[in-house]
Design a protein around this motif. Structure first.
Motif, short mmCIF file in Angstrom:
data_model
loop_
_atom_site.label_atom_id
_atom_site.label_comp_id
_atom_site.label_asym_id
_atom_site.label_seq_id
_atom_site.Cartn_x
_atom_site.Cartn_y
_atom_site.Cartn_z
N PHE A 184 0.89 -1.15 -0.08
CA PHE A 184 0.06 0.08 -0.05
C PHE A 184 0.85 1.41 -0.06
O PHE A 184 0.72 2.33 0.79
CB PHE A 184 -1.13 0.10 0.87
N TYR A 185 1.85 1.21 -0.80
CA TYR A 185 2.57 2.25 -1.14
C TYR A 185 2.77 3.00 -2.53
O TYR A 185 2.77 2.09 -3.15
CB TYR A 185 4.09 2.33 -0.55
N ALA A 186 2.99 3.96 -2.70
CA ALA A 186 3.40 4.74 -4.01
C ALA A 186 4.87 5.10 -3.98
O ALA A 186 5.15 6.07 -2.73
CB ALA A 186 2.48 5.62 -4.54
N PHE A 187 5.73 4.61 -4.65
CA PHE A 187 7.35 5.23 -4.68
C PHE A 187 7.43 6.11 -5.89
O PHE A 187 7.15 5.56 -7.08
CB PHE A 187 7.93 3.92 -4.50
N PHE A 188 7.52 7.37 -5.61
CA PHE A 188 7.59 8.21 -6.97
C PHE A 188 8.78 9.04 -6.76
O PHE A 188 9.25 9.59 -5.96
CB PHE A 188 6.25 9.03 -7.03
N SER A 189 9.34 9.62 -8.18
CA SER A 189 10.21 10.46 -8.10
C SER A 189 9.81 11.86 -8.39
O SER A 189 8.72 11.91 -8.92
CB SER A 189 11.35 9.95 -9.50
N VAL A 190 10.77 12.81 -8.18
CA VAL A 190 10.26 14.13 -8.23
C VAL A 190 11.10 14.82 -9.05
O VAL A 190 12.35 14.75 -8.73
CB VAL A 190 9.99 15.05 -7.07
N ASP A 191 10.82 15.42 -10.10
CA ASP A 191 11.89 16.38 -11.14
C ASP A 191 12.63 17.35 -9.89
O ASP A 191 11.80 17.86 -9.31
CB ASP A 191 11.18 17.08 -12.03
N GLY A 192 13.84 17.47 -10.10
CA GLY A 192 14.55 18.38 -9.41
C GLY A 192 15.01 17.94 -7.91
O GLY A 192 15.64 18.74 -7.20
N MET A 193 14.43 16.85 -7.48
CA MET A 193 14.74 16.57 -6.29
C MET A 193 16.19 15.64 -6.13
O MET A 193 16.32 14.54 -6.92
CB MET A 193 13.59 15.53 -5.57
N THR A 194 17.12 16.09 -5.25
CA THR A 194 18.44 15.51 -5.24
C THR A 194 18.60 14.64 -4.07
O THR A 194 19.27 13.91 -3.88
CB THR A 194 19.63 16.49 -5.64
N ASP A 195 18.17 15.32 -2.97
CA ASP A 195 18.27 14.90 -1.59
C ASP A 195 16.94 14.44 -0.87
O ASP A 195 16.16 15.55 -0.50
CB ASP A 195 19.15 15.73 -0.75
N SER A 196 16.35 13.23 -0.95
CA SER A 196 15.18 12.98 -0.52
C SER A 196 14.84 13.35 0.90
O SER A 196 13.73 13.58 1.46
CB SER A 196 14.76 11.48 -0.93
N PRO A 233 11.44 9.60 2.92
CA PRO A 233 12.26 9.82 1.88
C PRO A 233 12.62 8.54 1.21
O PRO A 233 12.99 7.51 2.06
CB PRO A 233 13.57 10.54 2.64
N GLY A 234 13.05 8.54 0.07
CA GLY A 234 13.19 7.21 -0.62
C GLY A 234 14.75 6.79 -0.20
O GLY A 234 15.15 5.60 -0.25
N ALA A 235 15.68 7.72 0.29
CA ALA A 235 16.99 7.43 0.83
C ALA A 235 16.77 6.41 1.88
O ALA A 235 17.72 5.64 2.13
CB ALA A 235 17.88 8.63 1.25
N GLU A 260 16.99 6.85 -3.71
CA GLU A 260 17.63 8.11 -3.48
C GLU A 260 16.77 9.29 -3.85
O GLU A 260 16.39 10.31 -3.27
CB GLU A 260 19.00 8.56 -3.86
N ASN A 261 16.32 8.98 -5.38
CA ASN A 261 15.30 9.98 -5.92
C ASN A 261 13.83 9.95 -5.74
O ASN A 261 13.20 10.67 -6.73
CB ASN A 261 15.84 9.93 -7.44
N TYR A 262 13.62 9.24 -4.74
CA TYR A 262 12.07 9.08 -4.69
C TYR A 262 11.63 9.30 -3.09
O TYR A 262 12.33 9.65 -2.26
CB TYR A 262 11.79 7.59 -4.61
N LEU A 263 10.37 9.49 -3.09
CA LEU A 263 9.34 9.69 -1.90
C LEU A 263 8.54 8.43 -1.97
O LEU A 263 8.05 8.01 -2.76
CB LEU A 263 8.73 10.76 -1.77
#
Ligand SMILES: Cc1ncc(COP(=O)(O)O)c(C=O)c1O
Length: 394
Positions: free
Chosen positions: A329-341, A358-360, A367-370
């Motif tokens: 029950f999770y969504a793991f998504f990347s965000v444009d421009g995010m370098t340090d989650s 934070p994805g890290a 690393e680039n995900y939330l």
């Protein structure tokens, strides 16, 4: 100086390995966020609904019946029998009681497995991103982690088996796989499971398969399990939990299934870890297993709706990239421009009052995900998405 004390901080002379252990990044953000009641907490992986009443009633009854004492190290016989029937019916192959050990949730099972398998300097090869606690258990035991990241894009997550096998060396004791996966929702295919089993048989490696989300899956009735393809004597340990499917995170109840010769080892170690899982929780667990299927089905329907809303609304925000999660029950998504989650998740939390993990926190590839946990009511999710939209929809 005696022994390894030279590695210790003289002001707090604890084991070096424990002293350098990372704090959980998920807890870190949660601790900060819990100070502000206006924040919508979507950082932990747990359903928002309490344990259903039929399980609570069983626990009340167990207390009234006097089940307030220590239990056997492997769990009470009736629960082990119930689990044996449950597993045998679910996976359509006989799983005998002598392969089953009840644990104080998956977490305690993981620690016992690490205590059982890891000598200092051994390593575990882990498919990441993954909920990090088993990796920390290995480190506590002075083992090393070798991470093999899944590759992800908007059409899904993939495991490269050649990379996985190449990461194993002569110090490797086990391959750790969590499918259905927290945080990505990736589900390992049967074909890949067979290939991993063949490889591990050939090399004499353990497979540690964390299947705590096996019932929370959207397009199949059940996630493929190593239980279905392994022989009883194979070096395969499957970790399960009552936490997610039966909404029992706080009860601390789970079980592991392994080869029969491993069970007495777990029995011994359980004595020195927790003696036995809670008696009252175990009695409630019997009822959960016997009468819980309708509850699980209704929860999966609820999570499926939430997953669709998250995928449609969050997934269509201009800076967000995510595949449709297939399970958990999770969504793991990347965000444009995010370098340090880690930094981003904290800033986001203070700006939008939505707390995400934070994805890290989930190791290589994260690393680039939330991560957002969507096991929540439609109202909560809708206001979280309203709050996130101005940041993610620029
Ligand atoms: C993949 C995975 N394994 C194990 C656990 C731990 O579950 P338990 O509550 O049974 O300790 C979690 C909890 O989030 C998880 O996500």
């Amino acid at each position: 100086m005696i022994g390894t004390s030279k590695q210790r901080d003289p002001t707090l002379p604890i084991r070096h390995q424990v002293g350098k252990l990372e704090d959980s990044l998920i807890r870190e953000i949660a601790h900060e966020g819990m100070k502000d009641p206006d924040i919508i907490p979507l950082w932990f992986g747990e359903p928002d609904l309490p344990t259903p009443n039929f399980i609570i009633s069983a626990a009340n009854q167990a207390l009234r019946d006097g089940h307030t004492f220590y239990a056997p190290n492997l769990g009470i016989p009736e629960l082990r029998e119930t689990l044996s029937t449950y597993m045998s019916e679910l996976y359509k192959r006989q799983i005998n009681v002598d392969r089953l050990a009840v644990t104080s949730a998956a977490m305690n099972g993981m620690m016992i497995i690490a205590e059982t398998l890891i000598d200092p300097g051994d390593n575990i090869v882990a498919v990441t991103p993954v909920w990090p606690n088993f990796l920390r258990c290995v480190e506590i035991m002075s083992g090393e982690i070798r991470m093999v990241p899944l590759s992800g894009n908007t059409s899904g997550w993939k495991l490269d088996l050649d990379r996985l096998f190449a990461a194993c060396n002569k110090e490797t004791r086990a391959i750790y796989i969590n499918s259905p996966n927290n945080p990505t929702g990736w589900v390992m295919e049967r074909k890949q499971q067979r290939a991993v089993l063949d490889f591990c048989r050939d090399k004499g490696l353990w497979i540690i398969s964390d299947e705590v989300y096996s019932r929370i899956i959207y397009d199949q009735s059940l996630a493929p399990s190593f239980i279905e393809i392994a022989e009883p004597e194979d070096l395969v340990i499957v970790i399960n939990s009552f936490s997610k499917s039966w909404a029992m995170t706080g009860w601390r109840l789970g079980w592991v299934t392994g080869p029969p010769r491993l069970t007495p080892v777990i029995e011994k170690l359980n004595e020195y870890n927790v003696a036995s899982p809670s008696s009252v929780a175990q009695h409630a667990g019997i009822t959960a297993i016997r009468d819980g299927d309708n509850f699980i089905a209704s929860m999966v329907d609820r999570y499926r709706l939430a997953r669709d809303v998250i995928h449609q609304r969050l997934g269509s925000m201009s800076k967000v990239h995510m595949p449709q999660p297939a399970a958990a029950f999770y969504a793991f998504f990347s965000v444009d421009g995010m370098t340090d989650s880690r930094h981003f998740a904290k800033k986001l939390m203070h700006e939008t009052k939505v707390g995400l993990a934070p994805g890290a926190a989930f190791g290589a590839g994260g690393e680039n995900y939330l991560r957002i946990c969507y096991a929540k009511s439609p109202e909560i999710l809708s206001s979280a998405l309203d709050r996130l939209a101005p940041v993610f929809n620029l």
